[in-house]
Design an enzyme around this catalytic site. Structure first.
Site, PDB file in Angstrom:
ATOM      1  N   TYR A   1     -26.336 100.289   7.958  1.00 40.86           N
ATOM      2  CA  TYR A   1     -27.073  99.379   8.842  1.00 40.86           C
ATOM      3  C   TYR A   1     -27.286 100.087  10.170  1.00 40.86           C
ATOM      4  CZ  TYR A   1     -28.031  95.265  11.791  1.00 40.86           C
ATOM      5  OH  TYR A   1     -28.595  94.368  12.664  1.00 40.86           O
TER       6      TYR A   1
ATOM      7  N   ASP B   1     -25.717 108.004  13.197  1.00 39.87           N
ATOM      8  CA  ASP B   1     -25.589 106.705  13.866  1.00 39.87           C
ATOM      9  C   ASP B   1     -24.091 106.441  14.058  1.00 39.87           C
ATOM     10  OD1 ASP B   1     -26.772 103.303  13.236  1.00 39.87           O
ATOM     11  OD2 ASP B   1     -25.424 104.172  14.737  1.00 39.87           O
TER      12      ASP B   1
ATOM     13  N   LYS C   1     -21.219  99.839  21.076  1.00 44.16           N
ATOM     14  CA  LYS C   1     -19.888  99.229  21.039  1.00 44.16           C
ATOM     15  C   LYS C   1     -18.940  99.783  22.108  1.00 44.16           C
ATOM     16  CE  LYS C   1     -20.884  98.053  16.436  1.00 44.16           C
ATOM     17  NZ  LYS C   1     -21.401  96.711  16.200  1.00 44.16           N
TER      18      LYS C   1
HETATM   19  P1  KE4 Z   1     -26.631  96.271  17.831  1.00 46.88           P
HETATM   20  O1  KE4 Z   1     -28.153  96.191  17.961  1.00 46.88           O
HETATM   21  O2  KE4 Z   1     -26.063  95.100  17.041  1.00 46.88           O
HETATM   22  O3  KE4 Z   1     -25.931  96.468  19.178  1.00 46.88           O
HETATM   23  O4  KE4 Z   1     -26.279  97.572  16.995  1.00 46.88           O
HETATM   24  C1  KE4 Z   1     -26.886  97.762  15.759  1.00 46.88           C
HETATM   25  C2  KE4 Z   1     -26.041  98.734  14.943  1.00 46.88           C
HETATM   26  C3  KE4 Z   1     -26.501 100.016  14.786  1.00 46.88           C
HETATM   27  N1  KE4 Z   1     -25.786 100.926  14.078  1.00 46.88           N
HETATM   28  C4  KE4 Z   1     -24.602 100.589  13.505  1.00 46.88           C
HETATM   29  C5  KE4 Z   1     -23.843 101.612  12.738  1.00 46.88           C
HETATM   30  C6  KE4 Z   1     -24.090  99.277  13.652  1.00 46.88           C
HETATM   31  O5  KE4 Z   1     -22.910  98.941  13.063  1.00 46.88           O
HETATM   32  C7  KE4 Z   1     -24.823  98.325  14.374  1.00 46.88           C
HETATM   33  C8  KE4 Z   1     -24.352  96.889  14.535  1.00 46.88           C
HETATM   34  N2  KE4 Z   1     -23.126  96.553  13.912  1.00 46.88           N
HETATM   35  C9  KE4 Z   1     -22.993  95.183  13.468  1.00 46.88           C
HETATM   36  C10 KE4 Z   1     -21.658  95.010  12.754  1.00 46.88           C
HETATM   37  N3  KE4 Z   1     -21.447  95.912  11.726  1.00 46.88           N
HETATM   38  C11 KE4 Z   1     -23.138  94.235  14.616  1.00 46.88           C
HETATM   39  C12 KE4 Z   1     -22.655  92.841  14.353  1.00 46.88           C
HETATM   40  C13 KE4 Z   1     -23.786  91.867  14.374  1.00 46.88           C
HETATM   41  O6  KE4 Z   1     -24.873  92.188  13.849  1.00 46.88           O
HETATM   42  O7  KE4 Z   1     -23.541  90.748  14.904  1.00 46.88           O
END
Ligand code: KE4
Length: 449
Positions: free
Chosen positions: A154, A249, A277
């Site tokens: 993701y 990523d 994060k």
């Molecule tokens: P954000 O746009 O949610 O800040 O980041 C996207 C993203 C990009 N790359 C990786 C590897 C990620 O894990 C994420 C977002 N992680 C999820 C949980 N695995 C966020 C939780 C959510 O969507 O509420």
């Protein structure tokens, strides 16, 4: 740590339930991010009143030991005094200027100093923005359109990446979100993770059209899945051979698996890296960075446009600075690893001989209810999600908050105490043996017997 509030035999959640009923009237699904709805684990969302260290308290007054840590953000634990103070001090001077501040350069220097492949970095407000920008850069630098990703990884919710994505999308029936025109995803190809032969075949036929391969170097969004020994080096070699870029990523693995992230742990230098994060210390901040010759294509220097009103705001920068400075102690990662290793070894004893797979690296782990090893998303999707949901709800009733999906990672922080980890292991034993609360036993007997 004060004793967990376990006053009720069966946890009272009436205020959270009431809050959820009201939230759904005003916010789609009652949540601002789908995976928080706890749908995939058959529970209803909890509303948090406050969080500290490795625990949080909900609005019904129940305490939980937290292994989600806002999806991996709080490696130092929630509300770390020094990180909070840095943000509070910054706020006294204003929260955003839309004009450069010294904090942006300070955090940039810390990121460049920590992450081996990053020569220049730009801050944005979310991981989605960071990945979206890195991909635009890769396409501009190579003059090519095709992007290769891996099933179950993701990379945020930008249209062109919602293809066979993990995390909250993994549970959706469609391989990509509704509302994304086929045209927007026709330049995105998703392959099975760890299938280096498949990547090689694709490059044989399309190598001169591929702008970049993007991967979570250790996927966490299909649950934790470890790269086979030859996979990451293989991606590096094949992208170099064909003039494509390699994007790591590291939104989750960055500063998690080591100060230099997965790329330092595995000794691979990607061309671009995305971070999120931990880098924002709990504030909306993320970043993308890499080789200067690529990054300098960004406006105002170059012709790749990317922008953001609150990007690099001094409060998030100040929290990020303090967060990364706290990682600099020589004992930080060895101590975190020693604590995690103890916990993982105890957990391995508990699940020995059961149809449960435990995938872990650094201070992140996932339990899959499966007899077979989990090497990619297809394996992860075959794991028993119903059993995971029962297990999850049982753990929740025992005041243990795991990441609420079988397609997510759990995280250990330096704030998790030995006692909290021991309580968690006891809860695992009960949850795995399906022990329910007995009406006459007080909660504390169940939790601490
Ligand atoms: P954000 O746009 O949610 O800040 O980041 C996207 C993203 C990009 N790359 C990786 C590897 C990620 O894990 C994420 C977002 N992680 C999820 C949980 N695995 C966020 C939780 C959510 O969507 O509420």
């Amino acid at each position: 740590m004060p004793a967990l509030n376990t006053s009720s035999v069966i946890m009272q959640k009436s205020l959270s339930e009431k809050a959820y009923k009201e939230a759904v009237e005003f916010i789609p699904g009652g949540v601002n991010s789908p995976v928080r709805a706890l749908k995939s684990v058959g529970a209803t969302p909890i509303f948090v009143k406050n969080a500290k260290g490795a625990t949080f308290t909900d609005i019904d007054g129940n305490d939980y030991i937290d292994f989600c840590l806002s999806w991996g953000v709080f490696i130092h634990g929630h509300a770390h005094p020094a990180v909070n103070q840095a943000a509070v001090d910054a706020i006294q001077h204003g929260t955003s200027y839309g004009i450069p501040s010294l904090q942006e350069t300070t955090l940039a220097k810390l990121v460049v100093g920590a992450v081996p492949s990053i020569e220049k970095v730009r801050f944005v407000n979310s991981g989605t923005e960071a990945v979206m920008s890195a991909i635009r850069l890769a396409r501009a630098y190579t003059g090519r359109d095709l992007i290769v990703k891996f099933d179950g990884c993701y990379h945020g919710h930008a249209d062109h990446l919602l293809v066979a994505a993990g995390s909250g999308v993994a549970g959706l029936s469609a391989s990509s979100s509704k509302g994304v025109p086929a045209d927007f995803t026709r330049h995105t190809i998703s392959l099975p993770f760890n299938d280096l032969a498949g990547v090689k075949d694709l490059f044989t036929t399309h190598g001169d059209k591929i702008a970049a391969v993007i991967t979570e170097p250790v996927p966490a969004n299909m649950g934790v899945v470890l790269p086979h020994e030859d996979f990451l080096p293989g991606l590096r070699e094949i992208t170099q051979q064909h003039g494509a870029l390699l994007i790591f990523d590291e939104v989750i693995t960055g500063f998690r698996l080591s100060k230099g992230g997965a790329q330092e742990l595995y000794g691979i230098q990607p061309d671009l890296t995305t971070l999120g994060k931990i880098v924002g210390g709990g504030f909306p901040a993320a970043a993308f960075g890499g080789r200067a010759d690529i990054m300098d294509m960004l406006a105002p220097l170059g012709e790749v446009y990317q922008a953001g009103t609150l990007s690099g705001n001094p409060v998030a920068m100040s929290a990020g600075i303090r967060t990364l400075q706290l990682l600099e102690s020589a004992d930080f990662y060895p101590d975190l690893q020693a604590k995690t290793d103890w916990f993982i070894n105890e957990l391995k004893q508990i699940i020995k001989g059961k149809d449960i797979q435990l995938n872990h690296v650094g201070s992140m782990f996932t339990l899959f209810f499966s007899r077979d090893k989990i090497n990619n998303f297809e394996d992860a999707a075959k794991a028993d999600a119903t059993r995971f949901g029962q297990f999850y709800r049982n753990m929740l009733e025992q005041h243990i908050y795991l990441s609420p999906s079988p397609f997510e990672a759990n995280f250990i922080s330096v704030a998790h105490t030995k006692e909290q980890l021991e309580r968690t292991l006891e809860a695992f034993v009960r949850a795995e043996n399906g022990k329910r609360k007995t009406e006459n036993a007080s909660n504390s007997e169940i939790l601490f017997a």
